[in-house]
Design a protein around this motif. Structure first.
Motif, PDB file in Angstrom:
ATOM      1  N   VAL A 205      -5.533 -14.118  -4.870  1.00 47.53           N
ATOM      2  CA  VAL A 205      -6.711 -13.811  -4.044  1.00 47.53           C
ATOM      3  C   VAL A 205      -6.756 -12.316  -3.722  1.00 47.53           C
ATOM      4  N   ILE A 206      -5.619 -11.769  -3.332  1.00 47.06           N
ATOM      5  CA  ILE A 206      -5.564 -10.332  -3.020  1.00 47.06           C
ATOM      6  C   ILE A 206      -5.938  -9.511  -4.253  1.00 47.06           C
ATOM      7  N   GLY A 207      -5.379  -9.875  -5.396  1.00 47.09           N
ATOM      8  CA  GLY A 207      -5.679  -9.159  -6.633  1.00 47.09           C
ATOM      9  C   GLY A 207      -7.147  -9.244  -7.008  1.00 47.09           C
ATOM     10  N   LEU A 208      -7.755 -10.406  -6.852  1.00 48.54           N
ATOM     11  CA  LEU A 208      -9.159 -10.574  -7.209  1.00 48.54           C
ATOM     12  C   LEU A 208     -10.072  -9.748  -6.308  1.00 48.54           C
ATOM     13  N   VAL A 209      -9.795  -9.761  -5.008  1.00 45.59           N
ATOM     14  CA  VAL A 209     -10.589  -8.948  -4.076  1.00 45.59           C
ATOM     15  C   VAL A 209     -10.400  -7.463  -4.387  1.00 45.59           C
ATOM     16  N   ALA A 210      -9.171  -7.070  -4.662  1.00 49.68           N
ATOM     17  CA  ALA A 210      -8.900  -5.661  -4.973  1.00 49.68           C
ATOM     18  C   ALA A 210      -9.573  -5.235  -6.274  1.00 49.68           C
ATOM     19  N   VAL A 211      -9.637  -6.120  -7.257  1.00 44.43           N
ATOM     20  CA  VAL A 211     -10.310  -5.796  -8.517  1.00 44.43           C
ATOM     21  C   VAL A 211     -11.790  -5.541  -8.277  1.00 44.43           C
ATOM     22  N   VAL A 212     -12.416  -6.372  -7.455  1.00 42.81           N
ATOM     23  CA  VAL A 212     -13.841  -6.179  -7.154  1.00 42.81           C
ATOM     24  C   VAL A 212     -14.058  -4.827  -6.485  1.00 42.81           C
ATOM     25  N   LEU A 213     -13.203  -4.492  -5.519  1.00 41.17           N
ATOM     26  CA  LEU A 213     -13.339  -3.205  -4.834  1.00 41.17           C
ATOM     27  C   LEU A 213     -13.032  -2.040  -5.772  1.00 41.17           C
ATOM     28  N   ALA A 214     -12.048  -2.213  -6.649  1.00 43.16           N
ATOM     29  CA  ALA A 214     -11.697  -1.151  -7.595  1.00 43.16           C
ATOM     30  C   ALA A 214     -12.817  -0.942  -8.608  1.00 43.16           C
ATOM     31  N   TRP A 215     -13.500  -2.013  -8.972  1.00 43.91           N
ATOM     32  CA  TRP A 215     -14.626  -1.901  -9.903  1.00 43.91           C
ATOM     33  C   TRP A 215     -15.706  -0.990  -9.313  1.00 43.91           C
ATOM     34  N   ARG A 216     -15.818  -1.021  -7.993  1.00 47.58           N
ATOM     35  CA  ARG A 216     -16.797  -0.179  -7.302  1.00 47.58           C
ATOM     36  C   ARG A 216     -16.296   1.245  -7.116  1.00 47.58           C
ATOM     37  N   GLY A 217     -15.087   1.526  -7.568  1.00 53.74           N
ATOM     38  CA  GLY A 217     -14.578   2.888  -7.551  1.00 53.74           C
ATOM     39  C   GLY A 217     -13.525   3.196  -6.515  1.00 53.74           C
ATOM     40  N   ASN A 218     -13.052   2.215  -5.772  1.00 48.03           N
ATOM     41  CA  ASN A 218     -12.059   2.442  -4.740  1.00 48.03           C
ATOM     42  C   ASN A 218     -10.671   2.583  -5.379  1.00 48.03           C
ATOM     43  N   GLN A 219     -10.090   3.771  -5.279  1.00 46.64           N
ATOM     44  CA  GLN A 219      -8.799   4.049  -5.904  1.00 46.64           C
ATOM     45  C   GLN A 219      -7.643   3.325  -5.211  1.00 46.64           C
ATOM     46  N   VAL A 220      -7.738   3.128  -3.904  1.00 46.18           N
ATOM     47  CA  VAL A 220      -6.685   2.399  -3.189  1.00 46.18           C
ATOM     48  C   VAL A 220      -6.666   0.947  -3.663  1.00 46.18           C
ATOM     49  N   ALA A 221      -7.842   0.356  -3.822  1.00 49.10           N
ATOM     50  CA  ALA A 221      -7.926  -1.028  -4.299  1.00 49.10           C
ATOM     51  C   ALA A 221      -7.374  -1.155  -5.712  1.00 49.10           C
ATOM     52  N   LEU A 222      -7.525  -0.114  -6.520  1.00 48.87           N
ATOM     53  CA  LEU A 222      -6.957  -0.118  -7.872  1.00 48.87           C
ATOM     54  C   LEU A 222      -5.442  -0.275  -7.805  1.00 48.87           C
ATOM     55  N   ARG A 223      -4.830   0.444  -6.898  1.00 48.51           N
ATOM     56  CA  ARG A 223      -3.376   0.355  -6.732  1.00 48.51           C
ATOM     57  C   ARG A 223      -2.954  -1.005  -6.164  1.00 48.51           C
ATOM     58  N   VAL A 224      -3.742  -1.530  -5.238  1.00 48.42           N
ATOM     59  CA  VAL A 224      -3.437  -2.843  -4.666  1.00 48.42           C
ATOM     60  C   VAL A 224      -3.540  -3.929  -5.738  1.00 48.42           C
ATOM     61  N   ALA A 225      -4.570  -3.850  -6.565  1.00 49.49           N
ATOM     62  CA  ALA A 225      -4.727  -4.829  -7.651  1.00 49.49           C
ATOM     63  C   ALA A 225      -3.546  -4.765  -8.614  1.00 49.49           C
ATOM     64  N   ALA A 226      -3.135  -3.559  -8.970  1.00 49.01           N
ATOM     65  CA  ALA A 226      -1.985  -3.400  -9.864  1.00 49.01           C
ATOM     66  C   ALA A 226      -0.724  -3.956  -9.206  1.00 49.01           C
TER      67      ALA A 226
END
Length: 125
Positions: free
Chosen positions: A52-73
């Motif tokens: 769930v955390i990864g999926l939410v972070a991917v959506v935010l990272a898709w919008r350009g959020n660099q912190v969410a990119l790291r959280v998804a990874a």
């Protein structure tokens, strides 16, 4: 918070990370059958939460959020790490192959996710 538009490679990595996270969400619903060895329920619940955390972070990272990119990874890396004990216990070879595939998939996904635009070195005269 830093926001930038993801590159095509980053989008490919985000799609793979999103699908990987999505497949991990229902993991706590499928415990091992009675009498068979399998991961502890705590690991299954952790996999679902990280999904769930990864999926939410991917959506935010898709919008350009660099912190969410790291959280998804981080979420997919930790989720993959929970499967590594399968290499050291007596489980069917198919399970070991699946865990090995998930390790390779995670490495490829993280490399794609962090493959940003190349910066050319500054030319000094």
């Amino acid at each position: 918070m830093s926001t930038t538009s993801p590159t095509a490679k980053q989008k490919a990595g985000l799609v793979i990370a999103g699908l990987y996270s999505l497949t991990n969400i229902p993991s706590f619903l499928t415990p091992a059958p009675e009498g068979e060895a399998g991961p502890p329920m705590a690991v299954l619940v952790l996999g679902s939460v990280l999904g769930v955390i990864g999926l939410v972070a991917v959506v935010l990272a898709w919008r350009g959020n660099q912190v969410a990119l790291r959280v998804a990874a981080g979420a997919i890396i930790v989720n993959t790490l929970t499967g590594l004990p399968a290499f050291f216990v007596d489980v069917p070879m198919a399970i070991k192959a699946l865990v090995g595939f998930s390790v390779v998939l995670t490495v490829v996904t993280v490399v794609l996710m962090f493959s940003g635009k190349r910066r050319l070195p500054a030319v000094t005269d």
